[in-house]
Design a protein around this motif. Structure first.
Motif, PDB file in Angstrom:
ATOM      1  N   ILE A 166       0.857  -1.142  -0.084  1.00 33.41           N
ATOM      2  CA  ILE A 166      -0.143   0.107  -0.118  1.00 33.41           C
ATOM      3  C   ILE A 166       0.964   1.142  -0.101  1.00 33.41           C
ATOM      4  O   ILE A 166       0.675   2.249  -0.782  1.00 33.41           O
ATOM      5  CB  ILE A 166      -0.816   0.120   1.239  1.00 33.41           C
ATOM      6  N   VAL A 167       1.994   1.008   0.801  1.00 39.34           N
ATOM      7  CA  VAL A 167       2.749   2.376   0.878  1.00 39.34           C
ATOM      8  C   VAL A 167       3.438   2.656  -0.421  1.00 39.34           C
ATOM      9  O   VAL A 167       3.572   3.770  -0.886  1.00 39.34           O
ATOM     10  CB  VAL A 167       3.735   2.079   1.979  1.00 39.34           C
ATOM     11  N   PHE A 168       4.039   1.814  -0.876  1.00 40.05           N
ATOM     12  CA  PHE A 168       4.676   1.645  -2.271  1.00 40.05           C
ATOM     13  C   PHE A 168       3.927   0.911  -3.513  1.00 40.05           C
ATOM     14  O   PHE A 168       4.278  -0.261  -3.942  1.00 40.05           O
ATOM     15  CB  PHE A 168       6.039   1.009  -2.034  1.00 40.05           C
ATOM     16  N   SER A 169       2.927   1.447  -3.900  1.00 43.06           N
ATOM     17  CA  SER A 169       2.042   0.923  -4.869  1.00 43.06           C
ATOM     18  C   SER A 169       2.934   0.986  -6.146  1.00 43.06           C
ATOM     19  O   SER A 169       3.496   1.913  -6.288  1.00 43.06           O
ATOM     20  CB  SER A 169       0.596   1.685  -4.833  1.00 43.06           C
ATOM     21  N   GLY A 170       2.178   0.362  -6.989  1.00 41.64           N
ATOM     22  CA  GLY A 170       3.174   0.053  -8.176  1.00 41.64           C
ATOM     23  C   GLY A 170       3.831  -1.089  -8.544  1.00 41.64           C
ATOM     24  O   GLY A 170       3.631  -2.298  -8.120  1.00 41.64           O
ATOM     25  N   THR A 171       5.008  -0.975  -9.287  1.00 41.78           N
ATOM     26  CA  THR A 171       5.987  -2.302  -9.346  1.00 41.78           C
ATOM     27  C   THR A 171       6.380  -2.858  -8.347  1.00 41.78           C
ATOM     28  O   THR A 171       7.111  -1.990  -7.592  1.00 41.78           O
ATOM     29  CB  THR A 171       6.679  -1.926 -10.766  1.00 41.78           C
ATOM     30  N   GLU A 172       6.689  -4.128  -8.473  1.00 35.66           N
ATOM     31  CA  GLU A 172       7.640  -4.587  -7.602  1.00 35.66           C
ATOM     32  C   GLU A 172       9.019  -4.261  -7.491  1.00 35.66           C
ATOM     33  O   GLU A 172       9.389  -4.209  -6.408  1.00 35.66           O
ATOM     34  CB  GLU A 172       7.649  -6.251  -7.692  1.00 35.66           C
ATOM     35  N   GLU A 173       9.477  -3.978  -8.478  1.00 36.09           N
ATOM     36  CA  GLU A 173      10.829  -3.493  -8.560  1.00 36.09           C
ATOM     37  C   GLU A 173      11.060  -1.973  -7.998  1.00 36.09           C
ATOM     38  O   GLU A 173      11.924  -1.874  -7.376  1.00 36.09           O
ATOM     39  CB  GLU A 173      11.269  -3.148 -10.246  1.00 36.09           C
TER      40      GLU A 173
ATOM     41  N   ARG B  36       9.026  -1.154  -5.447  1.00 39.05           N
ATOM     42  CA  ARG B  36       8.984  -1.207  -4.099  1.00 39.05           C
ATOM     43  C   ARG B  36      10.157  -1.971  -3.470  1.00 39.05           C
ATOM     44  O   ARG B  36      10.563  -1.237  -2.505  1.00 39.05           O
ATOM     45  CB  ARG B  36       7.591  -2.092  -3.918  1.00 39.05           C
ATOM     46  N   LEU B  37      10.591  -2.908  -4.214  1.00 42.82           N
ATOM     47  CA  LEU B  37      11.933  -3.265  -3.780  1.00 42.82           C
ATOM     48  C   LEU B  37      12.996  -2.446  -3.581  1.00 42.82           C
ATOM     49  O   LEU B  37      14.089  -2.362  -2.584  1.00 42.82           O
ATOM     50  CB  LEU B  37      12.281  -4.856  -4.431  1.00 42.82           C
ATOM     51  N   GLY B  38      13.146  -1.594  -4.492  1.00 44.44           N
ATOM     52  CA  GLY B  38      14.103  -0.573  -4.397  1.00 44.44           C
ATOM     53  C   GLY B  38      14.072   0.559  -3.371  1.00 44.44           C
ATOM     54  O   GLY B  38      14.966   0.797  -2.675  1.00 44.44           O
ATOM     55  N   ALA B  39      12.941   0.647  -3.247  1.00 49.17           N
ATOM     56  CA  ALA B  39      12.442   1.784  -1.836  1.00 49.17           C
ATOM     57  C   ALA B  39      13.008   1.013  -0.624  1.00 49.17           C
ATOM     58  O   ALA B  39      13.738   1.734   0.287  1.00 49.17           O
ATOM     59  CB  ALA B  39      11.260   2.375  -2.098  1.00 49.17           C
ATOM     60  N   LEU B  40      12.531  -0.123  -0.352  1.00 45.60           N
ATOM     61  CA  LEU B  40      12.807  -0.683   0.885  1.00 45.60           C
ATOM     62  C   LEU B  40      14.299  -1.044   0.803  1.00 45.60           C
ATOM     63  O   LEU B  40      14.653  -0.759   2.262  1.00 45.60           O
ATOM     64  CB  LEU B  40      12.111  -2.094   0.878  1.00 45.60           C
ATOM     65  N   ALA B  41      15.073  -1.411  -0.073  1.00 43.29           N
ATOM     66  CA  ALA B  41      16.467  -1.436  -0.029  1.00 43.29           C
ATOM     67  C   ALA B  41      17.046  -0.330   0.345  1.00 43.29           C
ATOM     68  O   ALA B  41      18.218  -0.289   1.076  1.00 43.29           O
ATOM     69  CB  ALA B  41      17.144  -2.112  -1.515  1.00 43.29           C
TER      70      ALA B  41
END
Length: 215
Positions: free
Chosen positions: A36-43, A45-50
């Motif tokens: 929900i926080v990082f809607s959109g592509t998995e790429e 989202r994972l980039g933001a979390l990393a």
């Protein structure tokens, strides 16, 4: 026989920790707060979390809060353990700024406003701020069923005990049977369940079960 070793995470684990945060947060329903926080592509989202995990401020998603289990030298599992009183929300906001998280997502990252992403928007359970919070317990699919989760939890709890902490808690979706069973085997006991119809509509689980144990 394959050898399992648990170690403290390092900065270079950030990408694996991002995957752990995403997948563990999804539980058995496939939907978690980070979706929900990082809607959109998995790429994306994972980039933001990393980037959050690798940023300087030692927020509760910082790499230093994690342990990693390796199987024959390959990252197989991870889990975080942190003390809420030591990781105030401002640290996550500082990490988000350093990680160049979009301004529109920063409030959601820190659990501010009404995003519908975090459990405190639906219900509340009073938890001590000086307890160990166990979170994002994740084992890659190909390594499950080998007792790695138990090794990770033992590592986290032993480290917390050496620090002088006296209790730990963990939270998961109601209905996440494998996770609840794993936590109970590690000595945790359920002490609260919270349910909300809006939460169920968004996350496809009736609510959360809270477990705790003494150290």
């Amino acid at each position: 026989m394959a050898s399992v070793a648990c170690r403290d995470a390092v900065w270079g684990d950030a990408a694996f920790l991002a995957r752990a945060m995403q997948e563990a947060d999804r539980g058995h329903t496939g939907v978690g707060s980070w979706d929900i926080v990082f809607s959109g592509t998995e790429e994306r989202r994972l980039g933001a979390l990393a980037r959050l995990a690798g940023a300087g401020p030692r927020s509760h998603v910082h790499w230093s809060k994690f342990v990693v289990a390796e199987l024959d030298g390959r990252s197989a599992a991870a889990a975080a353990g942190y003390v809420p009183d030591e990781t105030p929300p401002r640290l996550l906001l500082e990490a988000a700024a350093e990680a160049q998280i979009e301004a529109s997502a920063r409030a959601g990252v820190a659990g501010e406003g009404e995003t519908g992403a975090w459990s405190h928007e639906y219900f509340a359970v009073e938890l001590s701020g000086d307890t160990l919070r166990v979170e994002w317990v994740y084992t890659a699919a190909e390594y499950r069923g080998r007792g790695i989760c138990a090794r990770l939890l033992t590592h986290l709890l032993d480290a917390a005990r050496k620090r002088g902490l006296t209790s730990a808690h963990v939270v998961t979706y109601i209905g996440n049977g494998p996770a609840i069973a794993a936590y109970c085997r590690a000595g945790f006991e359920p002490f609260a369940e919270c349910r909300h119809s809006d939460y169920e509509q968004r996350f496809h689980a009736p609510g959360l079960v809270f477990l705790r144990r003494a150290l």
